[in-house]
Motif scaffolding. Structure first.
Motif, mmCIF file in Angstrom:
data_model
loop_
_atom_site.group_PDB
_atom_site.id
_atom_site.type_symbol
_atom_site.label_atom_id
_atom_site.label_comp_id
_atom_site.label_asym_id
_atom_site.label_seq_id
_atom_site.Cartn_x
_atom_site.Cartn_y
_atom_site.Cartn_z
ATOM 1 N N ASN A 103 0.822 -1.211 0.000
ATOM 2 C CA ASN A 103 0.000 0.000 0.000
ATOM 3 C C ASN A 103 0.856 1.260 0.000
ATOM 4 N N VAL A 104 2.038 1.172 0.598
ATOM 5 C CA VAL A 104 2.954 2.316 0.588
ATOM 6 C C VAL A 104 3.397 2.615 -0.836
ATOM 7 N N TYR A 105 3.741 1.564 -1.565
ATOM 8 C CA TYR A 105 4.154 1.749 -2.960
ATOM 9 C C TYR A 105 3.016 2.326 -3.806
ATOM 10 N N LYS A 106 1.780 1.927 -3.493
ATOM 11 C CA LYS A 106 0.635 2.442 -4.262
ATOM 12 C C LYS A 106 0.479 3.952 -4.103
ATOM 13 N N LYS A 107 0.922 4.465 -2.961
ATOM 14 C CA LYS A 107 0.790 5.897 -2.700
ATOM 15 C C LYS A 107 1.910 6.714 -3.338
ATOM 16 N N ILE A 108 2.928 6.030 -3.825
ATOM 17 C CA ILE A 108 4.046 6.734 -4.472
ATOM 18 C C ILE A 108 3.688 6.954 -5.941
ATOM 19 N N THR A 109 3.293 8.154 -6.264
ATOM 20 C CA THR A 109 2.847 8.464 -7.631
ATOM 21 C C THR A 109 3.851 9.318 -8.403
ATOM 22 N N ILE A 110 4.860 9.816 -7.707
ATOM 23 C CA ILE A 110 5.871 10.634 -8.385
ATOM 24 C C ILE A 110 6.632 9.795 -9.412
ATOM 25 N N ILE A 111 6.893 8.537 -9.024
ATOM 26 C CA ILE A 111 7.601 7.608 -9.911
ATOM 27 C C ILE A 111 6.580 6.629 -10.489
ATOM 28 N N PRO A 112 6.608 6.366 -11.791
ATOM 29 C CA PRO A 112 5.693 5.373 -12.369
ATOM 30 C C PRO A 112 5.853 4.015 -11.690
ATOM 31 N N ARG A 113 4.771 3.256 -11.626
ATOM 32 C CA ARG A 113 4.797 1.968 -10.926
ATOM 33 C C ARG A 113 5.900 1.058 -11.451
ATOM 34 N N TRP A 114 6.133 1.079 -12.748
ATOM 35 C CA TRP A 114 7.108 0.152 -13.308
ATOM 36 C C TRP A 114 8.550 0.562 -12.993
ATOM 37 N N LEU A 115 8.731 1.773 -12.428
ATOM 38 C CA LEU A 115 10.069 2.221 -12.041
ATOM 39 C C LEU A 115 10.268 2.245 -10.527
ATOM 40 N N HIS A 116 9.369 1.615 -9.794
ATOM 41 C CA HIS A 116 9.503 1.590 -8.339
ATOM 42 C C HIS A 116 10.747 0.827 -7.882
ATOM 43 N N GLY A 117 11.328 0.062 -8.769
ATOM 44 C CA GLY A 117 12.567 -0.634 -8.432
ATOM 45 C C GLY A 117 13.713 0.320 -8.123
ATOM 46 N N LEU A 118 13.579 1.570 -8.561
ATOM 47 C CA LEU A 118 14.606 2.567 -8.251
ATOM 48 C C LEU A 118 14.719 2.810 -6.747
ATOM 49 N N ILE A 119 13.608 2.645 -6.035
ATOM 50 C CA ILE A 119 13.593 2.942 -4.592
ATOM 51 C C ILE A 119 14.489 1.983 -3.806
ATOM 52 N N PRO A 120 14.279 0.661 -3.896
ATOM 53 C CA PRO A 120 15.182 -0.230 -3.152
ATOM 54 C C PRO A 120 16.619 -0.168 -3.652
ATOM 55 N N LEU A 121 16.809 0.077 -4.939
ATOM 56 C CA LEU A 121 18.179 0.165 -5.451
ATOM 57 C C LEU A 121 18.897 1.387 -4.885
ATOM 58 N N ALA A 122 18.164 2.478 -4.685
ATOM 59 C CA ALA A 122 18.771 3.667 -4.079
ATOM 60 C C ALA A 122 19.140 3.402 -2.621
ATOM 61 N N ILE A 123 18.263 2.697 -1.909
ATOM 62 C CA ILE A 123 18.536 2.374 -0.503
ATOM 63 C C ILE A 123 19.705 1.397 -0.390
ATOM 64 N N LEU A 124 19.845 0.550 -1.403
ATOM 65 C CA LEU A 124 20.897 -0.472 -1.375
ATOM 66 C C LEU A 124 22.303 0.127 -1.383
ATOM 67 N N ILE A 125 22.475 1.279 -1.999
ATOM 68 C CA ILE A 125 23.820 1.845 -2.182
ATOM 69 C C ILE A 125 24.566 2.020 -0.854
ATOM 70 N N PRO A 126 23.990 2.691 0.153
ATOM 71 C CA PRO A 126 24.738 2.795 1.425
ATOM 72 C C PRO A 126 24.899 1.455 2.136
ATOM 73 N N ILE A 127 23.900 0.565 1.996
ATOM 74 C CA ILE A 127 24.006 -0.749 2.645
ATOM 75 C C ILE A 127 25.172 -1.534 2.054
ATOM 76 N N ALA A 128 25.236 -1.568 0.725
ATOM 77 C CA ALA A 128 26.309 -2.316 0.062
ATOM 78 C C ALA A 128 27.676 -1.675 0.299
ATOM 79 N N TYR A 129 27.693 -0.380 0.510
ATOM 80 C CA TYR A 129 28.967 0.313 0.739
ATOM 81 C C TYR A 129 29.529 -0.020 2.120
ATOM 82 N N PHE A 130 28.665 -0.001 3.138
ATOM 83 C CA PHE A 130 29.133 -0.219 4.505
ATOM 84 C C PHE A 130 29.108 -1.693 4.929
ATOM 85 N N TRP A 131 28.120 -2.458 4.449
ATOM 86 C CA TRP A 131 27.989 -3.863 4.866
ATOM 87 C C TRP A 131 27.792 -4.770 3.652
#
Length: 526
Positions: free
Chosen positions: A258-286
């Motif tokens: 439901n959180v993803y459904k409320k994100i309308t700034i980014i098209p639904r098919w590009l929602h993969g950008l969100i976890p990939l953006a969060i992944l960058i600091p995680i992969a850098y530090f751990w």
């Protein structure tokens, strides 16, 4: 004359069975090749991204390459899902619906998009696994082989199920678990016809991938100390904890959609950008905790040898990070699975609990690794609701037949807790949510077949065929009772253990499936 006709019929049946078995082995071989390529691609892609993150530690300019690369991955994978929505996610709900006759997809467009999209997405290091996609890759191959050999719809479903079992077998290197999962979770019934072909395909696919990746268990963790009976109270507490956490995970997985459904700034098919953006600091530090989790699980054997409260806190932090980001990653809709991430979370729970108890002086440190293994089965059983698969899967992946009893205890208690909390199998829930989007099936005018097992608790037991309110346009063609085949009439009495072969309209097969399930209050065979 009767004996001659019976002999001819038996000969035809044996020929059909043998032909189907050969086709099942073909499905297994091709699935092994494709899933082997899938695994190889993920390994190489993962190594590529880990190397880039290492370079980013030395020169921040590499972050630009990482960001651009992640955007490209999100666009390609997202576009695949936009073209064919069933490419997204694990693919297991789609396979369940296909086998029930509630969904029909084109196999080849799914196959190559899932293959490429899965390699790109899972290789980045998101907390996602290759097992669900591998299962869908196999089922697509099974569907393709069925169409190629012009099989009947019933046998085509058997080949589709065989492909699913073969895919899971090739992904984990676990043929028994692959076949068992299809029967326990997808079919909810141990059909001999499906079991034989699924196991044949699973063995064939495992043989193929073993030639590329070797015969060693995928999670070769050494744990040689038997868990003493006086400490079994730990297993009860651990099972309770895993059941609660598994239930929370499922609630989170469905709520965050439901959180993803409320994100309308980014098209639904590009929602993969969100976890990939969060992944960058995680992969850098751990970097160790990124990816499906197999590297992290194998590292726990060394981590838990370092005792202290700092280890307990670190393991707990890793679990919180894994469970939350796994939900964020999966709900984005990217091609991916949650099998191995679930096992990773379970391993972290076991390690955290074990090291915590060691600090309290309530458990010897040498037994913590046992809890790591047991917890993987427990969390899997609570979330997937397939306890037999959980036990056999962990046994095959770890490569040890020891400690089946404690494995079963933890899995049973975790499953029971989730049941008491009102939990349901996660793939059933995902399939039902997906089914709601597909509309109501219409009659096609073409005959199909549905096989219904009659259990002891079924309302059909001891009832005559004529006295049962069958679904509309449904005919009981045959009753299989042991080795006997009965052509029924209105006065034929149904017995527990019977297999009812129903003639149904192919367009309404899924609807009849649901009506028969309500009539019997059981899950049905395909």
């Amino acid at each position: 004359m009767y004996f001659y006709e019976s002999g001819e019929k038996m000969k035809r049946d044996n020929t059909t069975t043998l032909k189907l078995l050969v086709e099942a082995i073909i499905v297994g071989i091709f699935t092994g090749l494709v899933v082997g390529l899938f695994r190889f691609g993920i390994e190489k892609t993962s190594a590529f991204w880990l190397d880039l993150f290492k370079k980013a530690h030395q020169n921040a300019v590499w972050f630009v390459a990482i960001v651009i690369g992640f955007i490209i991955v999100a666009v390609i994978a997202g576009y695949f899902v936009k073209q064919y929505p069933h490419v997204g996610g694990s693919g297991i709900p789609e396979v369940k619906l296909e086998l029930q006759g509630k969904l029909s997809v084109k196999w080849f467009p799914i196959l190559w998009r899932k293959l490429i999209g899965g390699i790109l997405v899972i290789g980045t290091g998101l907390f996602l696994g290759p097992e669900g996609p591998s299962l869908q890759l196999g089922s697509s191959i099974g569907q393709g082989v069925g169409e190629g050999f012009k099989q009947t719809k019933t046998n085509s479903r058997v080949l589709l199920a065989t492909g699913a079992a073969s895919g899971l077998s090739a992904a984990f290197g676990a043929p028994l678990s692959g076949a068992l999962f299809v029967l326990e979770e997808v079919f909810h019934n141990f059909s001999p016809r499906v079991w034989l072909n699924a196991l044949a395909g699973a063995l064939a696919s495992n043989f193929v991938v073993s030639n590329f990746f070797g015969l060693h268990p995928s999670l070769a963790i050494s744990y040689n100390h038997s868990f003493p009976l006086p400490l079994y109270w730990h297993l009860i507490l651990l099972g309770l904890l895993l059941g609660i956490l598994g239930h929370i995970y499922k609630l989170g997985l469905f709520s965050f959609k439901n959180v993803y459904k409320k994100i309308t700034i980014i098209p639904r098919w590009l929602h993969g950008l969100i976890p990939l953006a969060i992944l960058i600091p995680i992969a850098y530090f751990w970097p160790l905790i990124t990816g499906p989790g197999n590297r992290l699980i194998l590292s726990l054997s060394d981590t838990i040898t370092t005792q202290g409260w700092i280890t307990v806190r670190m393991l707990a932090l890793f679990f919180i990070l894994r469970i939350s980001f796994s939900i964020v990653s999966y709900d984005s809709g990217l091609p991916s699975g949650i099998f191995l991430p679930i096992l990773t979370m379970g391993a972290l729970v076991g390690a955290t609990y074990g090291t915590f108890m060691v600090q309290l002086g309530l458990m010897p440190a040498k037994l913590v690794v046992n809890l790591v293994i047991f917890s993987m089965a427990g969390l899997f059983a609570a979330i997937i609701r397939a306890p037999f698969t959980a036990i056999i899967l962990i046994t095959e992946m770890v490569g040890s037949l020891l400690h089946l009893m404690p494995l079963a205890v933890v899995a049973f208690i975790a499953l029971l807790v989730d049941e008491l909390l009102g939990g349901r199998p996660i793939y059933d829930s995902l399939a039902e949510a997906m089914q709601g989007k597909n509309g109501v099936a219409k009659a096609s005018g073409h005959e199909d077949q549905l096989t219904v097992p009659v259990y002891e608790s079924s309302q059909l037991v001891d009832e005559k065929v004529a006295d049962i309110s069958w679904p509309k346009d449904t005919l009981v063609k045959l009753i299989r009772r042991g080795s006997e085949e009965i052509i029924p009439n209105g006065q034929t009495t149904i017995a527990a253990g019977d297999m009812l072969v129903l003639a149904v309209d192919s367009g309404r097969r899924g609807q009849v499936y649901d009506e028969m399930r309500k009539l019997q209050e059981v899950e049905l065979d395909g």
